[in-house]
Scaffold this motif. Structure first.
Motif, PDB file in Angstrom:
ATOM      1  N   LYS A 105      -0.632  82.914 -46.685  1.00  0.00           N
ATOM      2  CA  LYS A 105      -2.109  83.290 -47.772  1.00  0.00           C
ATOM      3  C   LYS A 105      -2.914  82.495 -48.394  1.00  0.00           C
ATOM      4  O   LYS A 105      -3.751  82.704 -47.453  1.00  0.00           O
ATOM      5  CB  LYS A 105      -1.045  83.404 -49.336  1.00  0.00           C
ATOM      6  CG  LYS A 105      -2.585  84.349 -50.225  1.00  0.00           C
ATOM      7  CD  LYS A 105      -2.167  84.259 -51.714  1.00  0.00           C
ATOM      8  CE  LYS A 105      -3.339  85.129 -52.254  1.00  0.00           C
ATOM      9  NZ  LYS A 105      -2.530  85.295 -53.960  1.00  0.00           N
ATOM     10  N   ALA A 128      -4.433  82.470 -44.554  1.00  0.00           N
ATOM     11  CA  ALA A 128      -5.630  83.605 -44.497  1.00  0.00           C
ATOM     12  C   ALA A 128      -7.196  83.398 -44.824  1.00  0.00           C
ATOM     13  O   ALA A 128      -7.663  83.436 -44.236  1.00  0.00           O
ATOM     14  CB  ALA A 128      -5.086  84.791 -44.934  1.00  0.00           C
ATOM     15  N   LYS A 129      -6.291  82.684 -46.189  1.00  0.00           N
ATOM     16  CA  LYS A 129      -7.998  83.051 -46.789  1.00  0.00           C
ATOM     17  C   LYS A 129      -9.098  82.101 -45.769  1.00  0.00           C
ATOM     18  O   LYS A 129     -10.117  82.207 -45.667  1.00  0.00           O
ATOM     19  CB  LYS A 129      -8.100  81.970 -47.615  1.00  0.00           C
ATOM     20  CG  LYS A 129      -9.221  82.013 -49.042  1.00  0.00           C
ATOM     21  CD  LYS A 129      -8.695  81.465 -50.477  1.00  0.00           C
ATOM     22  CE  LYS A 129      -9.763  81.516 -51.335  1.00  0.00           C
ATOM     23  NZ  LYS A 129      -9.647  81.417 -52.578  1.00  0.00           N
ATOM     24  N   LEU A 170      -8.870  85.989 -42.250  1.00  0.00           N
ATOM     25  CA  LEU A 170      -8.205  86.782 -42.063  1.00  0.00           C
ATOM     26  C   LEU A 170      -7.697  87.447 -43.160  1.00  0.00           C
ATOM     27  O   LEU A 170      -7.407  87.126 -44.156  1.00  0.00           O
ATOM     28  CB  LEU A 170      -7.269  85.790 -40.548  1.00  0.00           C
ATOM     29  CG  LEU A 170      -8.396  85.097 -39.739  1.00  0.00           C
ATOM     30  CD1 LEU A 170      -6.877  84.843 -39.030  1.00  0.00           C
ATOM     31  CD2 LEU A 170      -8.945  86.188 -38.620  1.00  0.00           C
ATOM     32  N   LYS A 171      -7.236  88.458 -42.344  1.00  0.00           N
ATOM     33  CA  LYS A 171      -6.030  89.600 -43.481  1.00  0.00           C
ATOM     34  C   LYS A 171      -4.541  88.734 -43.160  1.00  0.00           C
ATOM     35  O   LYS A 171      -4.505  87.955 -42.222  1.00  0.00           O
ATOM     36  CB  LYS A 171      -5.290  90.627 -42.745  1.00  0.00           C
ATOM     37  CG  LYS A 171      -7.394  91.872 -42.836  1.00  0.00           C
ATOM     38  CD  LYS A 171      -6.457  92.971 -42.427  1.00  0.00           C
ATOM     39  CE  LYS A 171      -8.295  94.164 -42.096  1.00  0.00           C
ATOM     40  NZ  LYS A 171      -7.306  95.397 -41.853  1.00  0.00           N
ATOM     41  N   LYS A 172      -3.552  88.989 -44.138  1.00  0.00           N
ATOM     42  CA  LYS A 172      -2.694  88.105 -44.471  1.00  0.00           C
ATOM     43  C   LYS A 172      -1.753  88.344 -43.978  1.00  0.00           C
ATOM     44  O   LYS A 172      -0.947  88.095 -43.638  1.00  0.00           O
ATOM     45  CB  LYS A 172      -2.481  87.904 -46.098  1.00  0.00           C
ATOM     46  CG  LYS A 172      -1.330  87.331 -47.062  1.00  0.00           C
ATOM     47  CD  LYS A 172      -0.411  87.764 -48.198  1.00  0.00           C
ATOM     48  CE  LYS A 172      -0.415  88.514 -48.429  1.00  0.00           C
ATOM     49  NZ  LYS A 172       0.596  88.734 -50.093  1.00  0.00           N
ATOM     50  N   GLN A 173      -1.924  89.599 -43.656  1.00  0.00           N
ATOM     51  CA  GLN A 173      -0.793  90.634 -42.890  1.00  0.00           C
ATOM     52  C   GLN A 173      -0.623  89.989 -41.339  1.00  0.00           C
ATOM     53  O   GLN A 173       0.544  90.100 -40.692  1.00  0.00           O
ATOM     54  CB  GLN A 173      -0.934  92.418 -42.943  1.00  0.00           C
ATOM     55  CG  GLN A 173      -0.665  93.268 -44.271  1.00  0.00           C
ATOM     56  CD  GLN A 173      -2.080  92.870 -45.510  1.00  0.00           C
ATOM     57  OE1 GLN A 173      -2.740  91.965 -45.247  1.00  0.00           O
ATOM     58  NE2 GLN A 173      -1.954  93.516 -46.109  1.00  0.00           N
ATOM     59  N   ASP A 174      -2.596  89.713 -41.249  1.00  0.00           N
ATOM     60  CA  ASP A 174      -2.260  89.416 -39.625  1.00  0.00           C
ATOM     61  C   ASP A 174      -2.035  87.886 -39.669  1.00  0.00           C
ATOM     62  O   ASP A 174      -0.881  87.473 -37.792  1.00  0.00           O
ATOM     63  CB  ASP A 174      -3.805  89.762 -39.568  1.00  0.00           C
ATOM     64  CG  ASP A 174      -4.286  91.242 -38.561  1.00  0.00           C
ATOM     65  OD1 ASP A 174      -3.584  91.913 -39.305  1.00  0.00           O
ATOM     66  OD2 ASP A 174      -5.294  90.856 -39.370  1.00  0.00           O
TER      67      ASP A 174
END
Length: 317
Positions: free
Chosen positions: A290, A293-294, A298-302
């Motif tokens: 997480k 990603a932040k 980027l998206k956390k899922q990616d």
């Protein structure tokens, strides 16, 4: 001293033109309008560490403000000091500070001491110092024993820069929050801990700061049973679980050499390595993903898929 900046600033204040915004204290001026507050360190174990100057000041002042008068009396008896004491601890701060300030304003000299080591760090002396400064009362510190620095220089860990924290919160939830804020500190960390809380504190440190972090337990400093225990936080926790714990401890923990700060990660660092650095520093995998990603927008899922090498169809909802 290797850093000469404080000396330069001090010299400027003495020889430069004083302004209304600068409060100048000339500690040993002869025309003092009030008494002086002396901050007097006491030994952290070995009475031989008491300085000649400290003994002299304690004999000369009008009164000694002590964290524990019974404990300090043993010290006074050893050095044949007959000065009267007054109790000054965390439970009577609000009433004592105004009283002591008033006595100083009336010309009395006061020495403030803690149970052991430097005053005004782990006792209410700081409140008294602030009150004195506001009233223009001279505050004079004496050098002396300090458990944190004594432990640091023999720990084998980097002595500078260091971050002195002192005692962590006794409540487990609050202690964990404090440690979480220290995860990315690159400085060597210095803590104090009581023997009956050491196991729980090491458990939290190992879990949050990282079990592979090098650390040193420094026990009974300057006393007969002085001991240094060196290893990783996981190894020291194992030691604590297998041995009877006695004595007061200083806990020295190495800084985070893989600290992650917003905006400081280089773009060329692979995402997987960036996540692993956070996990090594004590972050849980989900939290590390997480955070990365932040940081990268980027998206956390990616990021999750990239880290776990998943195809789109394998990603969790």
């Amino acid at each position: 001293m290797t850093n000469h900046v404080p000396f330069v600033l001090m010299s400027f204040m003495v020889i430069g033109k004083e302004t209304e915004k600068v409060q100048s204290q000339k500690s040993f001026a002869k025309d003092q309008a009030s008494g002086t507050l002396y901050l007097v360190p006491t030994p952290i174990g070995n009475l031989g560490d008491m300085t000649f100057r400290a003994v002299e000041i304690l004999k000369e002042v009008d009164i000694i403000a002590s964290e524990d008068t019974r404990n300090t009396q043993k010290l006074l008896n050893h050095f044949e000091i007959e000065t009267k004491q007054i109790s000054f601890h965390e439970y009577n701060t609000h009433e004592r500070v105004p009283e002591l300030v008033e006595r100083l304003k009336n010309g009395e000299t006061i020495a403030q001491v803690s149970d052991a080591g430097m005053p005004s760090i782990s006792d209410p002396g700081h409140d008294l110092v602030v009150a004195c400064i506001k009233q223009g009362i001279t505050v004079v510190p004496l050098p002396g024993a300090n458990a944190g620095l004594t432990a640091l220089i023999a720990s084998g860990l980097e002595p500078q820069p260091f971050y002195f924290f002192g005692f962590l919160n006794r409540k487990p939830v609050e202690q964990k929050r404090q440690l979480e804020k220290l995860v990315n500190k690159e400085e060597t960390l210095i803590f104090y801990e009581a023997p009956h809380r050491l196991k729980k504190t090491l458990t939290n440190m190992s879990s949050i700061l990282g079990k592979d972090r090098s650390a040193v337990l420094c026990r009974e400093l300057t006393k007969k049973f002085e001991e240094f225990l060196r290893g990783t936080l996981a190894e020291l926790l194992e030691w604590a679980n297998d041995n009877e714990i006695r004595g007061e401890f200083v806990v020295i923990v190495e800084g985070n050499s893989h600290a992650v700060q917003p905006g400081e990660q280089l773009p060329e660092i692979p995402i997987e390595d960036q996540i692993n650095n956070l996990i090594s520093a004590g972050e849980k995998p989900t939290a590390a993903i997480k955070k990365v990603a932040k940081l990268r927008g980027l998206k956390k899922q990616d990021v999750y898929a990239l880290y776990h090498h998943l195809n789109d169809k394998d990603q969790p909802d």
